[in-house]
Motif scaffolding. Structure first.
Motif, PDB file in Angstrom:
ATOM      1  N   SER A 136      21.592  41.873  77.693  1.00  0.00           N
ATOM      2  CA  SER A 136      21.908  42.883  78.697  1.00  0.00           C
ATOM      3  C   SER A 136      22.870  43.903  78.110  1.00  0.00           C
ATOM      4  O   SER A 136      23.232  43.826  76.933  1.00  0.00           O
ATOM      5  N   PHE A 137      23.271  44.859  78.902  1.00  0.00           N
ATOM      6  CA  PHE A 137      24.253  45.849  78.457  1.00  0.00           C
ATOM      7  C   PHE A 137      25.485  45.782  79.347  1.00  0.00           C
ATOM      8  O   PHE A 137      25.372  45.622  80.565  1.00  0.00           O
ATOM      9  N   GLN A 138      26.633  45.904  78.719  1.00  0.00           N
ATOM     10  CA  GLN A 138      27.864  45.983  79.487  1.00  0.00           C
ATOM     11  C   GLN A 138      28.235  47.460  79.621  1.00  0.00           C
ATOM     12  O   GLN A 138      28.188  48.183  78.635  1.00  0.00           O
ATOM     13  N   ALA A 139      28.585  47.851  80.818  1.00  0.00           N
ATOM     14  CA  ALA A 139      28.852  49.275  81.017  1.00  0.00           C
ATOM     15  C   ALA A 139      30.164  49.501  81.750  1.00  0.00           C
ATOM     16  O   ALA A 139      30.587  48.676  82.566  1.00  0.00           O
ATOM     17  N   VAL A 140      30.799  50.601  81.438  1.00  0.00           N
ATOM     18  CA  VAL A 140      31.937  51.079  82.218  1.00  0.00           C
ATOM     19  C   VAL A 140      31.625  52.513  82.609  1.00  0.00           C
ATOM     20  O   VAL A 140      31.350  53.357  81.760  1.00  0.00           O
ATOM     21  N   LEU A 141      31.633  52.749  83.879  1.00  0.00           N
ATOM     22  CA  LEU A 141      31.186  54.033  84.392  1.00  0.00           C
ATOM     23  C   LEU A 141      32.252  54.622  85.293  1.00  0.00           C
ATOM     24  O   LEU A 141      32.739  53.953  86.202  1.00  0.00           O
ATOM     25  N   LYS A 142      32.594  55.870  85.007  1.00  0.00           N
ATOM     26  CA  LYS A 142      33.544  56.567  85.881  1.00  0.00           C
ATOM     27  C   LYS A 142      32.737  57.527  86.729  1.00  0.00           C
ATOM     28  O   LYS A 142      32.202  58.506  86.212  1.00  0.00           O
ATOM     29  N   ILE A 143      32.656  57.243  88.014  1.00  0.00           N
ATOM     30  CA  ILE A 143      31.864  58.124  88.868  1.00  0.00           C
ATOM     31  C   ILE A 143      32.801  59.044  89.629  1.00  0.00           C
ATOM     32  O   ILE A 143      33.788  58.601  90.205  1.00  0.00           O
ATOM     33  N   GLY A 144      32.505  60.321  89.584  1.00  0.00           N
ATOM     34  CA  GLY A 144      33.346  61.273  90.322  1.00  0.00           C
ATOM     35  C   GLY A 144      32.475  62.259  91.079  1.00  0.00           C
ATOM     36  O   GLY A 144      31.666  62.970  90.502  1.00  0.00           O
ATOM     37  N   ILE A 145      32.601  62.244  92.384  1.00  0.00           N
ATOM     38  CA  ILE A 145      31.912  63.229  93.210  1.00  0.00           C
ATOM     39  C   ILE A 145      33.016  63.989  93.918  1.00  0.00           C
ATOM     40  O   ILE A 145      33.629  63.469  94.845  1.00  0.00           O
ATOM     41  N   GLY A 146      33.250  65.201  93.483  1.00  0.00           N
ATOM     42  CA  GLY A 146      34.366  65.946  94.061  1.00  0.00           C
ATOM     43  C   GLY A 146      35.649  65.167  93.872  1.00  0.00           C
ATOM     44  O   GLY A 146      35.933  64.654  92.791  1.00  0.00           O
ATOM     45  N   ALA A 147      36.387  65.021  94.951  1.00  0.00           N
ATOM     46  CA  ALA A 147      37.676  64.328  94.868  1.00  0.00           C
ATOM     47  C   ALA A 147      37.514  62.820  94.778  1.00  0.00           C
ATOM     48  O   ALA A 147      38.421  62.106  94.392  1.00  0.00           O
ATOM     49  N   VAL A 148      36.347  62.333  95.173  1.00  0.00           N
ATOM     50  CA  VAL A 148      36.125  60.885  95.191  1.00  0.00           C
ATOM     51  C   VAL A 148      35.829  60.396  93.784  1.00  0.00           C
ATOM     52  O   VAL A 148      34.896  60.862  93.140  1.00  0.00           O
ATOM     53  N   LYS A 149      36.650  59.482  93.323  1.00  0.00           N
ATOM     54  CA  LYS A 149      36.473  58.985  91.956  1.00  0.00           C
ATOM     55  C   LYS A 149      36.628  57.479  91.930  1.00  0.00           C
ATOM     56  O   LYS A 149      37.431  56.906  92.652  1.00  0.00           O
ATOM     57  N   GLY A 150      35.855  56.842  91.076  1.00  0.00           N
ATOM     58  CA  GLY A 150      35.999  55.404  90.949  1.00  0.00           C
ATOM     59  C   GLY A 150      35.483  54.934  89.611  1.00  0.00           C
ATOM     60  O   GLY A 150      34.588  55.545  89.030  1.00  0.00           O
ATOM     61  N   THR A 151      36.045  53.856  89.125  1.00  0.00           N
ATOM     62  CA  THR A 151      35.582  53.280  87.862  1.00  0.00           C
ATOM     63  C   THR A 151      34.835  51.985  88.166  1.00  0.00           C
ATOM     64  O   THR A 151      35.322  51.148  88.909  1.00  0.00           O
ATOM     65  N   TYR A 152      33.666  51.859  87.585  1.00  0.00           N
ATOM     66  CA  TYR A 152      32.848  50.678  87.813  1.00  0.00           C
ATOM     67  C   TYR A 152      32.547  49.981  86.509  1.00  0.00           C
ATOM     68  O   TYR A 152      32.216  50.617  85.518  1.00  0.00           O
ATOM     69  N   GLN A 153      32.705  48.668  86.539  1.00  0.00           N
ATOM     70  CA  GLN A 153      32.334  47.872  85.388  1.00  0.00           C
ATOM     71  C   GLN A 153      31.075  47.131  85.765  1.00  0.00           C
ATOM     72  O   GLN A 153      30.990  46.598  86.865  1.00  0.00           O
ATOM     73  N   GLY A 154      30.131  47.118  84.835  1.00  0.00           N
ATOM     74  CA  GLY A 154      28.901  46.467  85.240  1.00  0.00           C
ATOM     75  C   GLY A 154      28.048  45.990  84.102  1.00  0.00           C
ATOM     76  O   GLY A 154      28.434  46.000  82.936  1.00  0.00           O
ATOM     77  N   ARG A 155      26.883  45.610  84.516  1.00  0.00           N
ATOM     78  CA  ARG A 155      25.952  44.947  83.634  1.00  0.00           C
ATOM     79  C   ARG A 155      24.593  45.519  83.964  1.00  0.00           C
ATOM     80  O   ARG A 155      24.219  45.652  85.124  1.00  0.00           O
ATOM     81  N   ILE A 156      23.860  45.891  82.906  1.00  0.00           N
ATOM     82  CA  ILE A 156      22.508  46.402  83.103  1.00  0.00           C
ATOM     83  C   ILE A 156      21.568  45.502  82.319  1.00  0.00           C
ATOM     84  O   ILE A 156      21.816  45.192  81.161  1.00  0.00           O
ATOM     85  N   GLU A 157      20.521  45.085  83.004  1.00  0.00           N
ATOM     86  CA  GLU A 157      19.603  44.176  82.346  1.00  0.00           C
ATOM     87  C   GLU A 157      18.194  44.749  82.470  1.00  0.00           C
ATOM     88  O   GLU A 157      17.793  45.205  83.539  1.00  0.00           O
ATOM     89  N   LEU A 158      17.471  44.727  81.372  1.00  0.00           N
ATOM     90  CA  LEU A 158      16.092  45.205  81.414  1.00  0.00           C
ATOM     91  C   LEU A 158      15.152  44.013  81.349  1.00  0.00           C
ATOM     92  O   LEU A 158      15.398  43.049  80.635  1.00  0.00           O
TER      93      LEU A 158
END
Lengths: 150, 775, 300
Positions: A43-65
């Protein structure tokens, strides 16, 4: 929540597929992706910073194909966790030739959000998902079509 | 002349301090060395807790302790349930989850830190590793075989099945002349959302071995007992204070895990610990209301007389029992016949566990559901019988002379005149004229709807034989040497205004100025006994206790005054600051007898010095207030928007002690009842995530959404208590929900519509209007 | 409902604000009335490390007019706009829109600049700003620029403002003669946001035909849009009931519609059509009333 749609890229299917299977290219196209690394279990380990306008968050996750059928389709399972909430989803990506010599990427899946995001964000959750997906495909196609990519 | 004080529109004693912000709610108390608590809560509706990592939180400077379920196991008791029903399954309900979480929002860990912000920040740092488990949110699916189980140990999700049956069903079922009218109704989940959220300060003094708890509660005495049991402290070592409480609507008629954890933490750390609930926590993890599915059918004679009612109730209890969770739907069964003399009844109630927050008492607590069931089905039946809904109801009301009226549900209604209320309503609303207007508008393709609701509710809870833990109430009255009166009540008003009502009762009784009376409540260190404020009981039960204590004192004072005036004690009355003969010829000042009694220089033999009496009133029955409401709605056919154009309410809550307070209760109640009909809906998705977690999404009613309420009263006194009062705390809510739904369905009836489930959102109505007309 | 820790700055000039922005970079966030940002901070959906409060920059608070050009400072509160006699006279769409925002408390604190910078998809101002063809003034240490309303809203809560820019004012033109304006919305019962909100500006010719129609639509999709297709149907035509119906029918054309607990995408599309029709009819009625022309007899 259902997420589905299609996006066309003026590039041959094999090329698009190659990019879709490359962690570097995906990481590059995912806005705010700070990390996308293969894990020992495939799988893949991911860290994603999502920002929509003022709303921001960091997500840690896992992607599996799974069910990878080059250059036609694969199933993708995503699990992410961030401040006070989680996102999980499963869907299929399939590639077909469009009628202009390019490739049509069709995606369809179910996503679930939980915790904070679910209980305070229902009004915007769908629009946000749509924006994240659109941004991804825009950046992705730019990359596929960029001169340096050839 | 005596100053009339009972029945007068007297401004509330409570208001100046409340309006000026000079009063103290739990969060206003700041104790020396006080610590602050915050909770980490489950983000899953159902999951196994693989691990809880608190290291990062513990390391933060200022964090004094982090507690998990494992830390409390065996050291702090479970969250109590007082509903002692036969065969009830009661799952373990730890204050902090152990091994498994069963609803989104369930507390998993608590952080205690030197300030509130730090506690919150640290709580966010707690890492819980969850393994998601299958979730069940739909109570009908939860009782199907193969459903995921909320509590594996219990074997199924059925907490209880209760049956209530009366009459002769064989005869009814054999009677082919009866028309059977059926409907499935959904009474959606609601959030009580009182203005002040929950809050608690637990302060344990190791030296004195005393635990003092300030809690935003409706039941300080019950809370004291339960916290003593949970913490293992002697009850004498526990004191609970309910300071100013900013509303509750039943949601604080409870004992919550967070209160237990605060006490545990304070004892562990030897310092006061405060927890103030945030609004998001309040939406998630304070009890919810309603959430029933009702399949109802009634059996109607050709002349319109209803002969029988059957109802199958599925009550969604949520994941755990709170204090009265399973008892609430049983009140629905008890009141399901409404104000109709239906001779045969059958109700089956199934209480079901789901992966959601517990439901419990919310304004009306089971009776709004009952009223909704009966008032909807009566309306549907009237239409099917081609009768006007007012006429159909009139036909099924018992006659005033039939009271007290024993019903097949096992309750006995005290007094009523339903006909008079409905007649008054149709008169003040111009019902006949409205019907003509409706006819005219229909011809123009416009939608106007009239919705009636005639309700009866069960109040003044209640006889101890029928209550889980005592239904009496305590009151004490003391006259101080200055002649001023101190009243203590075991009730715990939190916005209702009984400091005013109780003072009125006492002032009227003694014939003294209203300002000479001071009322205290809500402190177990001050008031020795008490049950609390809920179930529209405070004035009827608690007020009576005070009234009776006043009467005891008056007897004593008359005995002291009589020899001085050379009359018999029975000849004396209390009026205008004097104790006098009825003709006023002989009198002595009230203050003189007070001095005589307290200084005790020349007391007649056998009389104890001092003027302090208490009374514990045990009500012989419930009371049954009633009323008739009419909602008038207009529907925008293009968008489906419902506009509540007029609202008329005739309410009879027995004797009215202060019409202004009654109006206030009715207005607030109407807003909540109408809110359920039109807007409110606490929604979980299929994964058990609460989607309406803020007031941005959960539609609390607002003042500007309402027309002027045309309210009007009637007084049919009850013989159940000497004051003749019945109670009014929940009437508006109970009566209004079906009135509004009946009005909307009435408007849509020209489109063949028979029923629409709440809330009546515009899209729902737009879709109905855009469907081909049903037959 | 407690924010993460943040550092608070309160510059009193734009220069100081720009400096603070430069120093804090992506960790800084501008706050004005705080009625969009503070709630999401309390929910911890946003956690800027630095809050730069521009509320003390007095020059951004004014509403003024010169030669038919109206400038509204970014810090003007909704209530200030609602109560402005100048705007009631020269650009009544703005006070009318303001009066539909939230509740009194929100209107007393919330600002037009803050709302536009946040660009909530269901906010009211974007509809009016689009229909008025307003210009949004953005200033940074690099200089000033003017952004056309049509170019301003990019996507969900995403605007054309650059990270170093402050939205300083909004400029609109005074309403020309024979013009009617209207803002109508369906309020969400909880948030008060627009399920759909439509702002319409209609200018009629001497003969009563539509010289110009401008329609802004909010609440329907990820961002507010100008309903160009609607405007095209009306342009140069007599605004008969039939014509208005025809125009409103294309209100949601080509939009990706939002859907949530309260309204599906399909219903939002329907609301967009109904409210466009109603806003146009009201604007036309007002345009007729505003002119000295005799109303044209219109039959649908």
């Amino acid at each position: 929540m259902k997420i589905e749609g299609a996006y066309s890229i003026a590039a041959p299917r094999e090329t698009v597929w190659q990019y879709l299977m490359s962690p570097e290219s995906l990481a590059h196209a995912l806005l705010g992706c700070e990390k996308l690394e293969p894990a020992p279990d495939g799988s893949f380990q991911a860290v994603l910073k999502i920002g929509i306008g003022a709303v921001k968050g960091t997500y840690q996750g896992r992607i599996e194909l799974a069910d990878v059928v080059p250059p036609v389709s694969y199933r993708m399972k995503v699990e992410g966790k961030g401040a006070g909430g989680f996102v999980s989803g499963e869907g299929t990506l399939s590639l077909s030739a469009d009628n202009q010599g390019g490739t049509k990427i069709q995606y369809s899946g179910e996503a679930q959000v939980g915790g904070l995001i679910a209980s305070v964000g229902q009004r915007l959750v769908q629009a946000t998902a749509r924006q994240v997906v659109n941004q991804f495909f825009q950046a992705f196609s730019k990359q596929v079509l960029s001169p340096s990519a050839k | 002349m005596a100053i009339a004080i009972l029945g007068e529109r007297i401004k509330r004693k409570e208001d100046p301090r409340l309006i000026q912000g000079r009063s103290h709610y739990v969060d206003d108390f700041k104790l020396d060395g006080m610590l602050h608590m915050a909770f980490a809560r489950s983000i899953y509706a159902h999951a196994r807790i693989k691990s809880v990592d608190v290291t990062a939180a513990e390391k933060m400077p200022g964090v004094m302790a982090v507690l998990t379920g494992a830390d409390l196991k065996g050291k702090l008791g479970l969250v109590p349930c007082a509903a002692g029903m036969e065969g009830l399954k009661v799952p373990d309900h730890p204050c902090l989850a152990i091994d498994e979480v069963r609803y989104a929002g369930e507390p998993v860990a608590a952080v205690i830190a030197t300030d509130r912000y730090l506690a919150r920040d640290a709580a966010e740092k707690i890492e819980v590793d969850y393994e998601p488990l299958p979730v069940v949110v739909n109570p009908e699916k939860a009782i199907e075989p193969g459903s995921p189980l909320v509590h594996q140990k219990l074997g199924d999700n059925l907490a209880f099945v209760a049956k209530l049956e009366g009459g002769d069903w064989k005869a009814i079922e054999a009677d082919t002349s009866l028309k059977v009218v059926k409907q499935r109704l959904v009474n959606q989940r609601l959030a009580p959302a009182s203005m002040e959220t929950r809050g608690v300060i637990a302060s344990y003094s190791p030296g004195e071995d005393m635990l003092t708890v300030w809690s935003s509660t409706q039941i300080p005495h019950i809370l004291k007992t339960q916290l003593a049991i949970m913490t293992g402290l002697d009850e004498a070592r526990c004191r609970v204070i309910a300071p100013e409480v900013g509303g509750a609507f039943g949601s604080k008629l409870n004992v919550y895990g967070e209160e237990g954890v605060a006490c545990f933490a304070s004892r562990m750390l030897g310092k006061p610990v405060k927890w103030i609930e945030g609004r998001r926590e309040n939406m998630l993890a304070t009890i919810h209301g309603r959430d029933q599915i009702n399949n109802v059918e009634i059996y109607v004679q050709p002349d319109g007389k209803v002969m029988g009612l059957k109802c199958w109730i599925i009550a969604d209890l949520g994941a755990y029992h709170q204090l009265l969770t399973p008892a609430i739907p049983t009140l629905t069964a008890l009141m399901i016949l409404g104000c109709y003399n239906i001779p045969n009844v059958f109700v089956e109630t199934k209480g079901v566990f789901t992966n959601k927050m517990a439901t419990d008492a919310y304004r009306g607590a089971g009776r709004p559901e009952a009223t909704y069931i009966i008032e909807r089905i009566m309306d549907i039946a009237a239409r099917e019988m081609n009768m006007d809904p007012a006429e159909f109801r009139m036909k099924n009301f018992p006659q005033p002379k039939e009271f007290p009226l024993a019903l097949p549900t096992g309750v006995t209604y005290d007094t009523a005149n339903y006909q008079k209320a409905l007649k008054k309503l149709t008169k003040i609303s111009g019902y006949a004229k409205l019907r003509r207007e409706q006819e005219k508008l229909r011809k123009k393709g416009k939608y106007l709807g009239l919705g009636l609701s005639t309700y009866v509710e069960i109040c003044a809870m209640g006889p101890s034989s029928r209550m889980p833990a005592g239904g009496w109430e305590f009151g004490s009255v003391r006259i101080d040497p200055t002649g001023k009166v101190t009243v203590l009540s075991g009730t715990s008003p939190h916005g209702q205004g009984e400091e005013t009502t109780f003072a009125q009762i006492v002032a009227e009784g003694f014939g003294i100025p209203y300002d000479d009376v001071t009322v205290f409540h809500g402190d177990t260190g001050m008031v020795p006994l008490g049950i609390g404020t809920f179930g529209s009981r405070t004035t009827a039960v608690g007020g009576t206790a005070i009234h009776n204590a006043v009467e005891k004192l008056k007897k004593k004072m008359a005995r002291i005054a009589a020899p001085k005036l050379e009359v018999k004690p029975g000849e004396l009355i209390f009026e205008s600051g004097k104790i006098q003969t009825k003709d006023g010829a002989k009198s002595v000042a009230f203050g003189d007898i007070v001095a005589e009694a307290i200084f005790a220089k020349q007391l007649p033999p056998g009389i104890e010095p001092g003027l302090a009496e208490q009374f514990v009133f045990e009500p012989p029955n419930y009371t049954f207030p009633f009323g008739a409401h009419l909602a008038v709605v207009e529907i925008d056919a293009e968008t489906g928007e419902v506009k509540l154009r007029n609202y008329y309410a005739v309410d009879d809550c027995g004797r009215v002690l202060n019409p202004m307070l009654v109006d206030g209760q009715i207005h607030g109640g109407l807003a909540q009842g109408i809110g359920q009909a039109l807007w409110e809906d606490h929604v979980y998705d299929e994964n058990g995530q609460l989607l309406t977690g803020t007031l941005m999404d959960y539609a609390m009613p607002k003042a500007h959404q309402f027309p002027w309420f045309e309210t009007s009263g009637m007084e049919t006194r009850t013989p159940v208590n000497p004051l003749g009062v019945k109670g009014v705390g929940e009437a508006g809510t109970i009566g209004s929900t079906p009135a509004v739904v009946n009005a909307v369905v009435d408007a849509l009836s020209q489109h063949g519509v028979r029923h629409v489930d709440m809330p009546l959102k515009p899209e729902k109505i737009w879709r109905i209007l855009n469907q081909p007309m049903s037959a | 409902m407690i924010t993460e820790p943040f550092e608070y700055h309160s510059p009193t000039t734009l220069e100081e604000a720009w400096q603070a922005m430069a120093e804090t970079g992506a960790d800084g966030k501008i706050v004005a009335g705080g009625h969009s940002l503070i709630p999401i901070m309390k929910l911890r959906l946003a956690s800027p490390k630095y809050l730069i409060d521009i509320g003390r920059i007095e020059e951004l608070r004014n509403i003024r007019e010169e030669d038919g050009r109206i400038e509204i400072g970014a810090l003007a509160t909704h209530y200030q706009i609602e109560a402005s006699d100048l705007l009631k006279r020269l650009c009544p769409l703005l006070p009318e829109t303001a009066s539909e925002i939230g509740d009194v408390q929100v209107r007393n604190k919330g600002t037009i600049g803050g709302s536009l910078a946040h660009a909530d998809p269901a906010a009211d101002w974007p509809a009016a700003i689009l229909a008025l063809e307003a210009e949004i003034e953005a200033r940074s240490a690099r200089g000033s620029r003017s952004i056309k309303a049509a170019d301003y809203f990019l996507d969900l809560m995403t605007t054309a403002l650059q990270p170093d820019e402050i939205l300083t004012s909004i400029r609109v033109r005074a309403m020309p003669p024979h013009t009617g304006q209207a803002y109508l919305k369906l309020h969400h019962p909880a948030s008060g946001y627009a399920m759909v909100g439509v702002a319409a500006c209609v200018t009629l010719t001497e003969s009563g035909a539509v010289a110009k129609a401008a329609v802004g639509l909010t609440g329907a999709g990820a961002k507010a849009v100008r309903a160009v297709a609607v405007e095209e149907v009306l342009s140069g035509k007599s605004p008969t009931n039939h014509k208005l119906d025809e125009a409103a029918a294309v209100a949601a054309q080509g939009l990706e519609l939002n859907s949530d607990l309260y309204a599906s995408a399909e219903y939002r599309g329907h609301l967009a059509r109904v409210y466009t029709r109603r806003a146009l009819a009201k604007a036309v009625e007002r345009a007729r009333g505003a002119s000295s022309l005799q109303p044209v007899a219109v039959q649908g």
